[in-house]
Design a protein around this motif. Structure first.
Motif, short mmCIF file in Angstrom:
data_model
loop_
_atom_site.label_atom_id
_atom_site.label_comp_id
_atom_site.label_asym_id
_atom_site.label_seq_id
_atom_site.Cartn_x
_atom_site.Cartn_y
_atom_site.Cartn_z
N ALA A 1 0.83 -1.21 0.00
CA ALA A 1 0.00 0.00 0.00
C ALA A 1 0.86 1.25 0.00
CB ALA A 1 -0.93 -0.01 1.21
N SER A 2 1.88 1.31 0.87
CA SER A 2 2.75 2.48 0.89
C SER A 2 3.52 2.61 -0.40
CB SER A 2 3.79 2.45 1.98
OG SER A 2 3.48 1.84 3.09
N ASN A 3 3.98 1.47 -0.92
CA ASN A 3 4.72 1.50 -2.18
C ASN A 3 3.85 2.04 -3.31
OD1 ASN A 3 6.92 0.36 -0.89
ND2 ASN A 3 6.30 -1.71 -1.41
N PHE A 4 2.60 1.63 -3.34
CA PHE A 4 1.69 2.10 -4.37
C PHE A 4 1.51 3.61 -4.27
CE2 PHE A 4 -2.65 3.33 -5.53
CZ PHE A 4 -2.60 3.05 -6.89
N LEU A 5 1.32 4.11 -3.08
CA LEU A 5 1.12 5.54 -2.87
C LEU A 5 2.35 6.32 -3.32
CD1 LEU A 5 -0.85 7.64 -1.73
CD2 LEU A 5 0.20 7.29 0.49
N VAL A 6 3.52 5.87 -2.93
CA VAL A 6 4.76 6.55 -3.31
C VAL A 6 4.94 6.50 -4.83
CG1 VAL A 6 7.28 6.35 -3.21
CG2 VAL A 6 5.93 6.26 -1.11
N ASP A 7 4.69 5.34 -5.42
CA ASP A 7 4.84 5.22 -6.88
C ASP A 7 3.88 6.16 -7.61
OD1 ASP A 7 6.86 3.37 -6.64
OD2 ASP A 7 5.53 1.64 -6.85
N GLN A 8 2.67 6.31 -7.12
CA GLN A 8 1.73 7.23 -7.74
C GLN A 8 2.24 8.67 -7.65
OE1 GLN A 8 -1.26 6.69 -9.50
NE2 GLN A 8 -0.35 4.67 -9.51
N LEU A 9 2.81 9.03 -6.52
CA LEU A 9 3.34 10.38 -6.36
C LEU A 9 4.55 10.63 -7.26
CD1 LEU A 9 2.95 10.73 -2.52
CD2 LEU A 9 1.80 12.14 -4.24
N LEU A 10 5.39 9.61 -7.42
CA LEU A 10 6.58 9.77 -8.26
C LEU A 10 6.26 9.82 -9.75
CD1 LEU A 10 9.14 7.49 -6.39
CD2 LEU A 10 9.17 9.98 -6.56
N ASP A 11 5.02 9.57 -10.11
CA ASP A 11 4.62 9.63 -11.52
C ASP A 11 4.44 11.05 -12.04
OD1 ASP A 11 4.70 6.92 -11.92
OD2 ASP A 11 2.54 6.61 -11.70
N THR A 12 4.31 12.02 -11.15
CA THR A 12 4.12 13.40 -11.60
C THR A 12 5.11 14.32 -10.89
OG1 THR A 12 2.52 13.94 -9.85
CG2 THR A 12 1.62 13.04 -11.91
N ARG A 13 5.39 15.44 -11.52
CA ARG A 13 6.31 16.41 -10.91
C ARG A 13 5.71 16.97 -9.63
NH1 ARG A 13 9.58 21.35 -13.76
NH2 ARG A 13 10.61 21.99 -11.86
#
Length: 154
Positions: free
Chosen positions: A66-78
């Motif tokens: 879950a945390s990894n998913f959240l971080v990955d979503q944030l790293l997808d945009t500037r």
């Protein structure tokens, strides 16, 4: 962000305890806290190292997914990178309450309406969900090291 996600991804988001509304609201303060390209690249590098180190373990047990998913979503945009950069500076150094208070002040400064501002409890959940990545950046240790060097110059 979160365009075209499936039920598995939504489950990861729900498991993190962070609401989709909070994730979207966090991006509203990204313009107030721009991060340099070098630091944004460092965040991505730290996340890639986490993936490499834990790949086998997380394949067997989806602990932390879950945390990894959240971080990955944030790293997808500037904007998401900017939010993570801001949090990497304040989250490891401050308590949950202090960190949430600073984020609330940033929402006020950005002129975000009260209806779009996440509550303190939701901001604390967001901080907790991304904290493993933020601790891996070692920002706190760098601050203490620089503080020690500056004190030695006095």
């Amino acid at each position: 962000m979160l365009a075209g996600v499936g039920s598995r991804e939504l489950k990861h988001l729900a498991t993190s305890g962070v609401q989709l509304h909070t994730l979207r609201c966090m991006l509203m303060i990204a313009e107030l806290t721009p991060a340099c390209t070098k630091y944004r690249q460092a965040l991505s590098k730290v996340r890639q190292q986490q993936r490499t180190e834990r790949f086998g373990y997380f394949k067997m047990v989806e602990m932390g997914a879950a945390s990894n998913f959240l971080v990955d979503q944030l790293l997808d945009t500037r904007a998401g990178e900017n939010v993570l950069a801001l949090l990497s500076v304040i989250a490891p150094l401050l308590s949950e309450t202090s960190c949430a208070g600073i984020l609330s002040l940033l929402f006020e400064t950005a002129g975000v309406t009260l209806g779009n501002t996440p509550g303190l409890r939701e901001l604390e959940k967001f901080r907790a969900a991304v904290l493993p990545l933020l601790r891996a950046t070692n920002f706190k240790e760098k601050v203490l090291h620089n503080h020690y060097l500056l004190r030695a110059l006095e």
